[in-house]
Design a protein around this motif. Structure first.
Motif, PDB file in Angstrom:
ATOM      1  N   MET A  28      82.489  65.503  17.749  1.00 19.95           N
ATOM      2  CA  MET A  28      83.502  65.624  16.764  1.00 19.95           C
ATOM      3  C   MET A  28      84.880  64.945  17.265  1.00 19.95           C
ATOM      4  SD  MET A  28      84.991  68.553  14.764  1.00 19.95           S
ATOM      5  CE  MET A  28      86.787  69.049  14.376  1.00 19.95           C
ATOM      6  N   ALA A  29      85.155  65.170  18.664  1.00 24.68           N
ATOM      7  CA  ALA A  29      86.302  64.401  19.028  1.00 24.68           C
ATOM      8  C   ALA A  29      86.116  62.841  18.997  1.00 24.68           C
ATOM      9  CB  ALA A  29      86.454  64.920  20.780  1.00 24.68           C
ATOM     10  N   MET A  30      84.883  62.409  19.350  1.00 30.88           N
ATOM     11  CA  MET A  30      84.829  60.816  19.411  1.00 30.88           C
ATOM     12  C   MET A  30      84.840  60.619  17.929  1.00 30.88           C
ATOM     13  SD  MET A  30      81.591  58.723  20.309  1.00 30.88           S
ATOM     14  CE  MET A  30      80.335  59.676  18.894  1.00 30.88           C
ATOM     15  N   TRP A  31      84.439  61.148  17.123  1.00 27.06           N
ATOM     16  CA  TRP A  31      84.310  60.803  15.644  1.00 27.06           C
ATOM     17  C   TRP A  31      85.766  60.893  14.900  1.00 27.06           C
ATOM     18  CZ3 TRP A  31      81.295  57.334  13.089  1.00 27.06           C
ATOM     19  CH2 TRP A  31      80.006  57.536  13.680  1.00 27.06           C
ATOM     20  N   ASN A  32      86.729  61.340  15.605  1.00 30.58           N
ATOM     21  CA  ASN A  32      87.973  61.621  15.165  1.00 30.58           C
ATOM     22  C   ASN A  32      88.968  60.570  15.799  1.00 30.58           C
ATOM     23  OD1 ASN A  32      88.668  63.918  13.312  1.00 30.58           O
ATOM     24  ND2 ASN A  32      87.004  64.391  14.542  1.00 30.58           N
ATOM     25  N   GLY A  45      86.232  62.188  10.944  1.00 28.12           N
ATOM     26  CA  GLY A  45      85.206  63.332  10.574  1.00 28.12           C
ATOM     27  C   GLY A  45      85.628  64.662  10.592  1.00 28.12           C
ATOM     28  N   THR A  46      85.292  65.383   9.446  1.00 37.29           N
ATOM     29  CA  THR A  46      85.453  66.935   9.654  1.00 37.29           C
ATOM     30  C   THR A  46      84.414  67.657  10.667  1.00 37.29           C
ATOM     31  OG1 THR A  46      83.968  67.561   7.680  1.00 37.29           O
ATOM     32  CG2 THR A  46      86.319  66.869   7.214  1.00 37.29           C
ATOM     33  N   LYS A  47      84.666  68.661  10.531  1.00 37.87           N
ATOM     34  CA  LYS A  47      83.673  69.609  11.729  1.00 37.87           C
ATOM     35  C   LYS A  47      82.268  69.877  10.844  1.00 37.87           C
ATOM     36  CE  LYS A  47      83.331  73.448  14.748  1.00 37.87           C
ATOM     37  NZ  LYS A  47      84.047  74.374  15.414  1.00 37.87           N
ATOM     38  N   ALA A  48      82.384  69.954   9.672  1.00 40.35           N
ATOM     39  CA  ALA A  48      81.222  69.996   8.756  1.00 40.35           C
ATOM     40  C   ALA A  48      80.484  68.612   8.738  1.00 40.35           C
ATOM     41  CB  ALA A  48      81.401  70.460   7.192  1.00 40.35           C
ATOM     42  N   GLU A  49      81.409  67.574   8.503  1.00 44.96           N
ATOM     43  CA  GLU A  49      80.624  66.066   8.546  1.00 44.96           C
ATOM     44  C   GLU A  49      79.568  65.807   9.952  1.00 44.96           C
ATOM     45  OE1 GLU A  49      83.428  63.992   5.346  1.00 44.96           O
ATOM     46  OE2 GLU A  49      84.058  64.084   7.477  1.00 44.96           O
ATOM     47  N   CYS A  50      80.506  66.158  11.186  1.00 42.46           N
ATOM     48  CA  CYS A  50      80.055  65.975  12.552  1.00 42.46           C
ATOM     49  C   CYS A  50      78.794  66.985  12.486  1.00 42.46           C
ATOM     50  CB  CYS A  50      81.153  66.293  13.309  1.00 42.46           C
ATOM     51  SG  CYS A  50      82.406  65.107  13.369  1.00 42.46           S
ATOM     52  N   TRP A  51      78.954  68.064  12.074  1.00 41.07           N
ATOM     53  CA  TRP A  51      77.593  68.993  12.243  1.00 41.07           C
ATOM     54  C   TRP A  51      76.264  68.470  11.454  1.00 41.07           C
ATOM     55  CZ3 TRP A  51      75.565  72.172  15.315  1.00 41.07           C
ATOM     56  CH2 TRP A  51      74.484  72.897  14.952  1.00 41.07           C
ATOM     57  N   ALA A  52      76.707  67.994  10.203  1.00 41.21           N
ATOM     58  CA  ALA A  52      75.802  67.520   9.394  1.00 41.21           C
ATOM     59  C   ALA A  52      75.007  66.167  10.067  1.00 41.21           C
ATOM     60  CB  ALA A  52      76.390  67.191   8.095  1.00 41.21           C
ATOM     61  N   ARG A  53      75.837  65.320  10.801  1.00 42.53           N
ATOM     62  CA  ARG A  53      75.464  64.215  11.501  1.00 42.53           C
ATOM     63  C   ARG A  53      74.573  64.533  12.480  1.00 42.53           C
ATOM     64  NH1 ARG A  53      79.910  62.384  12.678  1.00 42.53           N
ATOM     65  NH2 ARG A  53      80.289  60.965  10.852  1.00 42.53           N
ATOM     66  N   LEU A  54      74.887  65.703  13.438  1.00 43.85           N
ATOM     67  CA  LEU A  54      73.865  66.086  14.229  1.00 43.85           C
ATOM     68  C   LEU A  54      72.724  66.673  13.812  1.00 43.85           C
ATOM     69  CD1 LEU A  54      76.386  68.008  16.776  1.00 43.85           C
ATOM     70  CD2 LEU A  54      75.639  65.639  16.950  1.00 43.85           C
ATOM     71  N   MET A  55      72.832  67.283  12.720  1.00 42.16           N
ATOM     72  CA  MET A  55      71.347  67.694  12.129  1.00 42.16           C
ATOM     73  C   MET A  55      70.546  66.620  11.657  1.00 42.16           C
ATOM     74  SD  MET A  55      71.780  70.968  12.664  1.00 42.16           S
ATOM     75  CE  MET A  55      70.567  71.678  11.568  1.00 42.16           C
ATOM     76  N   PHE A  79      80.186  62.653  28.161  1.00 45.96           N
ATOM     77  CA  PHE A  79      79.870  62.024  27.053  1.00 45.96           C
ATOM     78  C   PHE A  79      80.064  60.724  27.010  1.00 45.96           C
ATOM     79  CE2 PHE A  79      80.871  61.522  22.610  1.00 45.96           C
ATOM     80  CZ  PHE A  79      79.687  61.667  22.132  1.00 45.96           C
ATOM     81  N   VAL A  80      79.339  59.722  26.873  1.00 43.21           N
ATOM     82  CA  VAL A  80      79.575  58.289  26.353  1.00 43.21           C
ATOM     83  C   VAL A  80      79.755  57.935  25.005  1.00 43.21           C
ATOM     84  CG1 VAL A  80      78.844  55.892  26.734  1.00 43.21           C
ATOM     85  CG2 VAL A  80      78.756  57.662  28.757  1.00 43.21           C
ATOM     86  N   GLY A  81      78.803  58.584  24.058  1.00 43.86           N
ATOM     87  CA  GLY A  81      78.377  58.322  22.770  1.00 43.86           C
ATOM     88  C   GLY A  81      77.170  58.695  22.388  1.00 43.86           C
ATOM     89  N   GLU A  82      76.987  57.979  21.055  1.00 49.85           N
ATOM     90  CA  GLU A  82      75.658  58.168  20.457  1.00 49.85           C
ATOM     91  C   GLU A  82      75.095  56.786  19.957  1.00 49.85           C
ATOM     92  OE1 GLU A  82      77.005  62.284  18.499  1.00 49.85           O
ATOM     93  OE2 GLU A  82      77.627  60.608  17.456  1.00 49.85           O
ATOM     94  N   VAL A  83      73.811  56.512  20.471  1.00 47.67           N
ATOM     95  CA  VAL A  83      72.973  55.411  19.950  1.00 47.67           C
ATOM     96  C   VAL A  83      71.524  55.721  19.695  1.00 47.67           C
ATOM     97  CG1 VAL A  83      71.855  53.239  21.319  1.00 47.67           C
ATOM     98  CG2 VAL A  83      74.127  54.071  22.089  1.00 47.67           C
ATOM     99  N   GLY A  84      71.181  54.828  18.655  1.00 44.90           N
ATOM    100  CA  GLY A  84      69.859  54.947  18.290  1.00 44.90           C
ATOM    101  C   GLY A  84      69.302  54.394  17.061  1.00 44.90           C
ATOM    102  N   PHE A  85      68.763  55.016  16.229  1.00 47.29           N
ATOM    103  CA  PHE A  85      68.017  54.359  15.071  1.00 47.29           C
ATOM    104  C   PHE A  85      67.964  55.516  13.793  1.00 47.29           C
ATOM    105  CE2 PHE A  85      65.670  52.979  18.786  1.00 47.29           C
ATOM    106  CZ  PHE A  85      66.375  51.401  18.835  1.00 47.29           C
ATOM    107  N   SER A  86      68.013  55.151  12.404  1.00 47.69           N
ATOM    108  CA  SER A  86      68.087  55.961  11.371  1.00 47.69           C
ATOM    109  C   SER A  86      67.440  55.091  10.215  1.00 47.69           C
ATOM    110  CB  SER A  86      69.639  56.173  10.825  1.00 47.69           C
ATOM    111  OG  SER A  86      70.411  54.801  10.762  1.00 47.69           O
ATOM    112  N   GLU A  87      66.948  56.111   9.214  1.00 49.86           N
ATOM    113  CA  GLU A  87      66.458  55.557   7.900  1.00 49.86           C
ATOM    114  C   GLU A  87      67.525  56.333   7.117  1.00 49.86           C
ATOM    115  OE1 GLU A  87      65.597  53.902   5.431  1.00 49.86           O
ATOM    116  OE2 GLU A  87      63.530  53.480   6.039  1.00 49.86           O
ATOM    117  N   PHE A  88      68.410  55.942   6.609  1.00 52.64           N
ATOM    118  CA  PHE A  88      69.396  56.666   5.703  1.00 52.64           C
ATOM    119  C   PHE A  88      68.957  56.280   4.255  1.00 52.64           C
ATOM    120  CE2 PHE A  88      72.386  56.955   9.402  1.00 52.64           C
ATOM    121  CZ  PHE A  88      72.078  57.920   9.752  1.00 52.64           C
ATOM    122  N   TYR A  89      68.195  55.501   3.785  1.00 53.62           N
ATOM    123  CA  TYR A  89      67.765  55.128   2.495  1.00 53.62           C
ATOM    124  C   TYR A  89      69.138  55.058   2.019  1.00 53.62           C
ATOM    125  CZ  TYR A  89      63.153  56.659   3.194  1.00 53.62           C
ATOM    126  OH  TYR A  89      61.795  56.707   3.675  1.00 53.62           O
TER     127      TYR A  89
END
Length: 176
Positions: A28-32, A45-55, A79-89
Protein backbone atom coordinates in the motif's frame (compact mmCIF):
# COMPACT_ATOMS: atom_id res chain seq x y z
CA UNK A 1 0.25 -17.26 6.04
CA UNK A 2 2.11 -17.53 2.74
CA UNK A 3 0.71 -19.31 -0.25
CA UNK A 4 2.50 -22.53 -1.13
CA UNK A 5 1.36 -22.18 -4.74
CA UNK A 6 3.84 -19.44 -5.58
CA UNK A 7 7.35 -20.65 -6.38
CA UNK A 8 10.34 -18.76 -5.05
CA UNK A 9 12.68 -17.44 -7.74
CA UNK A 10 16.07 -16.00 -6.83
CA UNK A 11 18.63 -13.90 -8.65
CA UNK A 12 22.00 -12.69 -7.38
CA UNK A 13 20.36 -9.79 -5.52
CA UNK A 14 16.63 -10.52 -5.38
CA UNK A 15 14.09 -13.00 -4.09
CA UNK A 16 10.71 -13.24 -5.82
CA UNK A 17 8.20 -14.87 -3.47
CA UNK A 18 4.48 -15.16 -2.93
CA UNK A 19 2.55 -12.40 -1.27
CA UNK A 20 1.42 -12.73 2.32
CA UNK A 21 -1.36 -10.90 4.14
CA UNK A 22 1.34 -9.15 6.17
CA UNK A 23 2.65 -7.52 2.95
CA UNK A 24 -0.38 -5.25 2.70
CA UNK A 25 1.24 -2.24 4.39
CA UNK A 26 4.42 -2.19 2.28
CA UNK A 27 2.45 -2.77 -0.91
CA UNK A 28 0.00 0.00 0.00
CA UNK A 29 2.85 2.40 0.77
CA UNK A 30 4.32 1.74 -2.68
CA UNK A 31 0.97 2.19 -4.44
CA UNK A 32 0.59 5.56 -2.71
CA UNK A 33 3.83 6.95 -4.17
CA UNK A 34 3.11 9.45 -6.98
CA UNK A 35 6.04 8.05 -9.01
CA UNK A 36 4.36 4.65 -8.88
CA UNK A 37 0.72 5.41 -9.60
CA UNK A 38 1.14 8.29 -12.05
CA UNK A 39 1.33 6.07 -15.16
CA UNK A 40 -0.74 3.16 -13.84
CA UNK A 41 -3.75 4.19 -11.77
CA UNK A 42 -3.44 7.96 -11.85
CA UNK A 43 -4.28 8.16 -8.15
CA UNK A 44 -3.20 6.58 -4.86
CA UNK A 45 -4.59 3.17 -3.98
CA UNK A 46 -6.95 2.79 -1.05
CA UNK A 47 -6.38 0.06 1.50
CA UNK A 48 -9.31 -1.89 0.01
CA UNK A 49 -7.88 -1.58 -3.53
CA UNK A 50 -4.44 -2.70 -2.38
CA UNK A 51 -5.96 -5.64 -0.51
CA UNK A 52 -7.98 -6.63 -3.60
CA UNK A 53 -4.78 -6.49 -5.67
CA UNK A 54 -3.01 -8.85 -3.26
CA UNK A 55 -5.98 -11.20 -3.45
CA UNK A 56 -5.92 -11.10 -7.28
CA UNK A 57 -2.21 -11.90 -7.21
CA UNK A 58 -2.82 -14.95 -4.99
CA UNK A 59 -5.78 -15.95 -7.13
CA UNK A 60 -3.71 -15.97 -10.30
CA UNK A 61 -1.40 -18.60 -8.83
CA UNK A 62 -4.37 -20.71 -7.73
CA UNK A 63 -6.28 -20.48 -11.02
CA UNK A 64 -3.63 -19.94 -13.70
CA UNK A 65 -0.49 -21.51 -12.24
CA UNK A 66 1.32 -18.19 -12.69
CA UNK A 67 0.97 -14.67 -11.34
CA UNK A 68 2.77 -11.91 -9.46
CA UNK A 69 5.59 -12.15 -7.00
CA UNK A 70 6.58 -9.82 -4.23
CA UNK A 71 10.21 -8.80 -4.82
CA UNK A 72 12.63 -8.29 -1.95
CA UNK A 73 16.36 -7.75 -1.62
CA UNK A 74 18.01 -11.02 -0.61
CA UNK A 75 20.64 -9.33 1.55
CA UNK A 76 18.32 -7.11 3.59
CA UNK A 77 14.83 -8.51 3.07
CA UNK A 78 13.73 -5.01 2.01
CA UNK A 79 10.57 -4.74 -0.06
CA UNK A 80 11.49 -3.81 -3.64
CA UNK A 81 8.17 -4.12 -5.48
CA UNK A 82 5.93 -6.49 -7.40
CA UNK A 83 6.64 -8.28 -10.67
CA UNK A 84 4.85 -10.96 -12.61
CA UNK A 85 2.06 -11.90 -14.97
CA UNK A 86 -1.69 -11.45 -15.10
CA UNK A 87 -4.74 -12.33 -17.12
CA UNK A 88 -7.15 -9.53 -16.26
CA UNK A 89 -9.45 -9.85 -19.29
CA UNK A 90 -8.98 -6.13 -19.77
CA UNK A 91 -11.24 -4.14 -22.04
CA UNK A 92 -8.19 -3.22 -24.11
CA UNK A 93 -7.92 -2.60 -27.83
CA UNK A 94 -6.23 -4.59 -29.23
CA UNK A 95 -7.02 -7.47 -26.92
CA UNK A 96 -4.18 -9.08 -24.98
CA UNK A 97 -6.43 -11.84 -23.61
CA UNK A 98 -4.77 -15.23 -23.86
CA UNK A 99 -1.29 -13.92 -23.18
CA UNK A 100 0.68 -13.64 -19.98
CA UNK A 101 0.52 -9.89 -19.39
CA UNK A 102 3.81 -8.95 -17.77
CA UNK A 103 3.96 -6.12 -15.28
CA UNK A 104 6.40 -4.55 -12.88
CA UNK A 105 6.23 -1.89 -10.23
CA UNK A 106 9.01 -0.94 -7.82
CA UNK A 107 9.30 1.45 -4.91
CA UNK A 108 10.92 4.75 -5.92
CA UNK A 109 13.89 3.97 -3.63
CA UNK A 110 14.69 1.02 -5.88
CA UNK A 111 14.42 2.80 -9.24
CA UNK A 112 17.55 3.14 -11.35
CA UNK A 113 19.43 0.22 -9.76
CA UNK A 114 18.67 -2.46 -12.35
CA UNK A 115 16.29 -4.29 -10.01
CA UNK A 116 13.33 -4.12 -12.40
CA UNK A 117 15.28 -5.57 -15.31
CA UNK A 118 16.71 -8.27 -13.04
CA UNK A 119 13.32 -9.23 -11.60
CA UNK A 120 11.45 -9.13 -14.92
CA UNK A 121 14.17 -11.23 -16.57
CA UNK A 122 13.92 -13.80 -13.76
CA UNK A 123 10.12 -13.92 -14.06
CA UNK A 124 10.32 -14.38 -17.83
CA UNK A 125 12.92 -17.13 -17.38
CA UNK A 126 10.60 -18.92 -14.97
CA UNK A 127 7.64 -18.51 -17.34
CA UNK A 128 9.54 -19.97 -20.29
CA UNK A 129 10.47 -23.02 -18.20
CA UNK A 130 6.85 -23.64 -17.15
CA UNK A 131 4.61 -22.10 -19.84
CA UNK A 132 6.79 -21.91 -22.98
CA UNK A 133 3.87 -21.82 -25.43
CA UNK A 134 2.06 -18.83 -23.91
CA UNK A 135 2.85 -15.46 -25.48
CA UNK A 136 3.95 -12.64 -23.18
CA UNK A 137 2.80 -9.05 -23.65
CA UNK A 138 2.98 -5.90 -21.60
CA UNK A 139 0.99 -2.69 -21.58
CA UNK A 140 2.85 0.53 -20.79
CA UNK A 141 1.73 4.15 -20.82
CA UNK A 142 3.51 5.72 -23.83
CA UNK A 143 4.97 8.49 -21.62
CA UNK A 144 6.57 6.02 -19.20
CA UNK A 145 10.04 6.05 -20.73
CA UNK A 146 11.65 4.16 -17.84
CA UNK A 147 9.25 1.20 -18.13
CA UNK A 148 9.60 1.17 -21.92
CA UNK A 149 13.40 0.91 -21.48
CA UNK A 150 12.95 -1.98 -19.04
CA UNK A 151 10.68 -3.73 -21.54
CA UNK A 152 13.22 -3.28 -24.32
CA UNK A 153 16.07 -4.56 -22.10
CA UNK A 154 13.95 -7.64 -21.39
CA UNK A 155 13.38 -8.36 -25.13
CA UNK A 156 9.95 -6.79 -25.58
CA UNK A 157 9.32 -5.06 -28.90
CA UNK A 158 6.75 -2.37 -29.61
CA UNK A 159 3.67 -3.67 -31.43
CA UNK A 160 1.28 -0.71 -31.44
CA UNK A 161 -0.42 2.02 -29.46
CA UNK A 162 -3.67 0.63 -28.13
CA UNK A 163 -6.48 2.02 -26.02
CA UNK A 164 -7.43 1.25 -22.43
CA UNK A 165 -10.32 3.13 -20.87
CA UNK A 166 -9.88 5.98 -23.35
CA UNK A 167 -6.15 6.33 -22.66
CA UNK A 168 -3.28 5.38 -24.96
CA UNK A 169 -1.43 2.20 -24.09
CA UNK A 170 1.75 0.89 -25.71
CA UNK A 171 1.47 -2.82 -26.45
CA UNK A 172 4.78 -4.67 -26.39
CA UNK A 173 5.39 -8.35 -27.19
CA UNK A 174 8.17 -10.49 -25.79
CA UNK A 175 10.44 -11.76 -28.54
CA UNK A 176 13.13 -13.57 -26.50
Amino acid sequence: MATTLTPVVETDRLRLRGHQATDLDVSMAMWNEPEVYRFIAGQPGTKAECWARLMRFAGHWALMGWGYWLVEEKETGSFVGEVGFSEFYRDHEPSVTGSMEAGWVLTPDHHGKGFATEAVSAAIGWSRDHFPALPITCLIHPDNAASIRIGEKCSFIKRCIGNFKGEPSLVMDWQG
